[in-house]
Design an enzyme around this catalytic site. Structure first.
Site, short mmCIF file in Angstrom:
data_model
loop_
_atom_site.label_atom_id
_atom_site.label_comp_id
_atom_site.label_asym_id
_atom_site.label_seq_id
_atom_site.Cartn_x
_atom_site.Cartn_y
_atom_site.Cartn_z
N GLY A 48 0.80 -1.22 0.00
CA GLY A 48 0.00 0.00 0.00
C GLY A 48 0.83 1.27 0.00
N GLU A 112 2.56 -1.94 8.82
CA GLU A 112 3.69 -2.69 8.25
C GLU A 112 4.89 -2.51 9.17
OE1 GLU A 112 4.21 -1.59 4.13
OE2 GLU A 112 2.47 -2.75 3.50
N HIS A 223 14.06 -7.54 0.23
CA HIS A 223 12.80 -7.83 0.94
C HIS A 223 12.92 -9.22 1.54
CE1 HIS A 223 8.58 -8.12 1.89
NE2 HIS A 223 8.35 -6.92 1.40
N ARG A 270 12.95 -4.16 7.49
CA ARG A 270 13.21 -5.29 6.59
C ARG A 270 14.69 -5.63 6.44
NH1 ARG A 270 10.26 -2.87 1.24
NH2 ARG A 270 8.48 -3.25 2.54
N HIS A 330 14.90 -5.92 -3.82
CA HIS A 330 13.56 -5.32 -3.92
C HIS A 330 13.58 -3.86 -4.37
CE1 HIS A 330 9.33 -5.06 -3.04
NE2 HIS A 330 9.49 -4.11 -2.15
N ARG A 366 14.75 2.06 3.17
CA ARG A 366 13.42 2.66 2.98
C ARG A 366 12.39 2.05 3.93
NH1 ARG A 366 8.91 1.18 -0.56
NH2 ARG A 366 10.17 -0.67 -0.97
P1 FAD Z 1 8.33 2.00 -12.00
O1 FAD Z 1 6.94 1.85 -11.54
O2 FAD Z 1 9.22 0.84 -11.85
O3 FAD Z 1 8.27 2.44 -13.53
C1 FAD Z 1 9.44 2.59 -14.29
C2 FAD Z 1 9.05 2.81 -15.74
O4 FAD Z 1 10.20 3.18 -16.50
C3 FAD Z 1 8.48 1.58 -16.42
O5 FAD Z 1 7.41 1.98 -17.22
C4 FAD Z 1 9.65 1.09 -17.30
O6 FAD Z 1 9.23 0.37 -18.43
C5 FAD Z 1 10.23 2.42 -17.69
N1 FAD Z 1 11.63 2.35 -18.15
C6 FAD Z 1 12.70 1.83 -17.55
N2 FAD Z 1 13.81 1.99 -18.31
C7 FAD Z 1 13.40 2.62 -19.44
C8 FAD Z 1 14.05 3.03 -20.63
N3 FAD Z 1 15.36 2.84 -20.80
N4 FAD Z 1 13.31 3.62 -21.61
C9 FAD Z 1 11.97 3.80 -21.46
N5 FAD Z 1 11.30 3.43 -20.35
C10 FAD Z 1 12.01 2.85 -19.35
N6 FAD Z 1 6.24 0.54 -2.71
C11 FAD Z 1 5.28 1.03 -1.89
O7 FAD Z 1 5.31 2.21 -1.54
N7 FAD Z 1 4.27 0.22 -1.47
C12 FAD Z 1 4.17 -1.09 -1.84
O8 FAD Z 1 3.24 -1.78 -1.45
C13 FAD Z 1 5.17 -1.61 -2.68
N8 FAD Z 1 5.14 -2.91 -3.06
C14 FAD Z 1 6.05 -3.35 -3.97
C15 FAD Z 1 5.95 -4.65 -4.46
C16 FAD Z 1 6.81 -5.10 -5.44
C17 FAD Z 1 6.70 -6.50 -5.96
C18 FAD Z 1 7.83 -4.24 -5.93
C19 FAD Z 1 8.78 -4.69 -6.98
C20 FAD Z 1 7.96 -2.96 -5.43
C21 FAD Z 1 7.08 -2.50 -4.46
N9 FAD Z 1 7.16 -1.21 -3.97
C22 FAD Z 1 6.19 -0.74 -3.12
C23 FAD Z 1 8.13 -0.27 -4.52
C24 FAD Z 1 7.40 0.60 -5.57
O9 FAD Z 1 6.47 -0.19 -6.27
C25 FAD Z 1 8.35 1.23 -6.58
O10 FAD Z 1 9.45 1.77 -5.93
C26 FAD Z 1 7.63 2.32 -7.35
O11 FAD Z 1 6.45 1.81 -7.93
C27 FAD Z 1 8.54 2.91 -8.39
O12 FAD Z 1 7.78 3.74 -9.23
P2 FAD Z 1 8.48 4.45 -10.46
O13 FAD Z 1 7.41 5.15 -11.19
O14 FAD Z 1 9.65 5.22 -9.99
O15 FAD Z 1 9.07 3.24 -11.32
C1 SIN Z 2 5.25 -5.04 0.60
O1 SIN Z 2 4.03 -5.09 0.36
O2 SIN Z 2 5.82 -5.73 1.45
C2 SIN Z 2 6.08 -4.11 -0.18
C3 SIN Z 2 5.99 -2.79 0.44
C4 SIN Z 2 7.10 -1.92 -0.04
O3 SIN Z 2 8.03 -2.38 -0.71
O4 SIN Z 2 7.05 -0.75 0.29
#
Ligand code: FAD
Ligand code: SIN
Length: 482
Positions: A48, A112, A223, A270, A330, A366
């Protein structure tokens, strides 16, 4: 195809899409997405979004974030995150996004690890990322170019003019007055990770080529509760919210050994849980499990539908059956060094936001669920700066459309070798010796005639290893032995 825009946004995760959502409708904006729009970490987010439910909780949210960050956060950045978070969430809800609520419409907040109060909002049970991503895509008012990989930034005299992309088997340039890098973290550098396949540190590598400063690159988060078995590249995360709501970590004898590492047990930060899992397994060679037996099945299915169905598909009868777990890579705390508006020192017209940015909110580790919030809060700040500094003046410059070899024979083997090298030597527990060995091998690989994409991975790995070598003492997620 049009090649000049007001704003180019690299990435279609929360940071990129919320930037697009907040930009004025009359700007000409193009979002670039390396793969399908949903192939990003945002889509896979489970637990979340952390946000103070009331004014009194803001200082506590600040404190928890600073404590998790092990004294390495930027205080002002954390205060901005926690104090502007409620406004960002309010604005999201006003535009129509729905978090889970009870039958009276009250928002449901969960707990959490390392949060001192219940302050995690969620949507679709454990599908917060998927719901948020769908909502942001449905709200997108600008075009998006799929399957478009940015392979270079067009920079001259410390001004960024646009990007070079690979799309539909062609390499060409796109220009803009402002460029926003929202390309996420570095997951695919590691053998075991929870990240989308698109997250492979391309933009970090491009920064290395242009001398753009990356900071805190040794701070990589692992993680603790991941199902790492099976062939899938992206390993199945078992959300921290499970432990927040009663799941236990046990070894094969049923021993809840975490309490001998930290009195908070399952609710320790974590990094502590990951290091304890690693250490307990090293010492005892016992398998470690997530025990979900405190959950009633009907409730579990409703509260954690994605985990329920994903694990069922993998053959697990949960919550009755324990799931073998192991830590996996993670999240990257480090990234492009920015100010509080996403600006990059010494480089004009380009911003970084989201996981690729290092604004100082996460420090050495984080706090869970602070990342989606960071994407929402700091993308609003980026937009505000773009609007303040935007001029209609054209930036007349053409860069040659240079030929680039992206993938050479043998790169796939190198990629797999690198993933293993990073996991073994720049992972949860590090030693100076192993880091040095890994650095030597990366330097050798960089001398080979490779394609550009593996080179970008190697350049980023080199920065991670060198940063880890420079830090002689453990701090937060950087755990160095001996
Ligand atoms: P991303 O959402 O990763 O998006 C990156 C984008 O850049 C993608 O569209 C990709 O295709 C694009 N891209 C990459 N390289 C290039 C390129 N060279 N050219 C063009 N496009 C490119 N965080 C929380 O706060 N709460 C949670 O519950 C949580 N759960 C998580 C669960 C999982 C399984 C994971 C992996 C992470 C989780 N996180 C959580 C962390 C969080 O999801 C991410 O840190 C966050 O979504 C990152 O957002 P962003 O927009 O920076 O990058
Ligand atoms: C999780 O749901 O454990 C991921 C949360 C996060 O990476 O912030």
């Amino acid at each position: 195809m049009k090649t000049t825009y007001d704003v180019l946004i690299i990435g279609s995760g929360v940071a990129g899409l919320n930037t697009a959502l907040c930009l004025p409708d009359d700007m000409e904006v193009l979002v670039l997405s390396k793969d399908y729009a949903w192939e990003c970490n945002t889509f896979y987010a489970q637990g979340g979004i952390a946000v103070a439910p009331n004014e009194e909780d803001i200082p506590l949210h600040v404190k928890d974030t600073l404590d998790a960050g092990a004294g390495h956060c930027d205080m002002k950045a954390v205060e901005l995150l926690c104090s502007e978070g409620p406004k960002a969430i309010e604005s999201l809800c006003k535009s129509g996004f729905q978090f889970d609520s009870d039958e009276n419409g009250n928002l449901l907040y969960t707990k959490e690890a390392a949060h001192s109060t219940d302050r995690i909002l969620h949507a679709g049970g454990d599908s917060t990322g998927r719901e948020l991503h769908l909502f942001l895509m449905q709200s997108l008012k600008f075009p998006i170019l799929y399957n478009t990989q940015v392979i270079d930034l067009l920079i001259k005299d410390k001004i960024c003019y646009g990007v070079q992309v690979f799309h539909a088997n062609k390499i060409f340039n796109l220009y803009a007055k402002k460029i926003v890098i929202a390309s996420g973290g570095v997951g695919s550098l590691y053998e075991y990770h929870t990240n989308s396949r698109t997250i492979s540190a391309d933009m970090h590598g491009i920064c290395c080529e242009h001398g753009i400063e990356l900071q805190d690159m040794e701070m990589m988060q692992f993680h603790p509760t991941v199902f790492v078995e099976g062939n899938a590249v992206r390993k199945q995360l078992l959300s921290e919210a499970l432990r927040g709501e009663g799941a236990k970590i046990v070894d094969e004898d049923g021993n809840r050994f975490l309490f001998s590492y930290d009195k908070r047990g399952e609710l320790s930060p974590r990094n502590i849980v990951s290091e304890a899992l690693f250490d307990h397994h090293q010492k005892t060679n016992k398998k470690i499990y997530l025990d979900l037996s405190s959950f009633e099945k009907k409730h579990f299915k409703k509260r954690f539908p994605s985990i329920y169905f994903n694990m069922k598909n993998l053959g697990f009868n949960i919550p009755d059956e324990k799931i073998p777990i192991s830590p996996a890579f993670h999240y990257a705390m480090g990234g492009i060094k920015t100010d509080f508006d996403g600006k990059i020192n010494n480089l004009q017209d380009v911003y970084a936001v989201g996981e690729i940015a290092s604004v100082g909110v996460h420090g050495a580790n984080r706090l869970a669920s602070n990342s989606l919030l960071e994407g929402l809060v700091f993308s609003r700040r980026v937009v505000s700066d773009i609007c303040k500094t935007f001029t209609c003046k054209e930036k007349n410059i053409d860069f040659p459309n240079t030929a680039v070899s992206l993938i050479n024979d043998g790169d796939k083997d190198l990629k797999n070798e690198l993933r293993n090298l990073m996991w073994q030597n720049a992972g949860i527990v590090r030693t100076q010796n192993n880091l040095q060995k890994a650095l030597n091998r990366v330097e050798e690989m960089l001398k080979l005639q490779t394609g550009k994409l593996i080179r970008l991975r190697l350049l980023t790995s080199r920065v991670i290893i060198k940063s880890a070598l420079r830090r002689k003492k453990s701090l937060g997620a950087h755990y160095i032995k001996g």
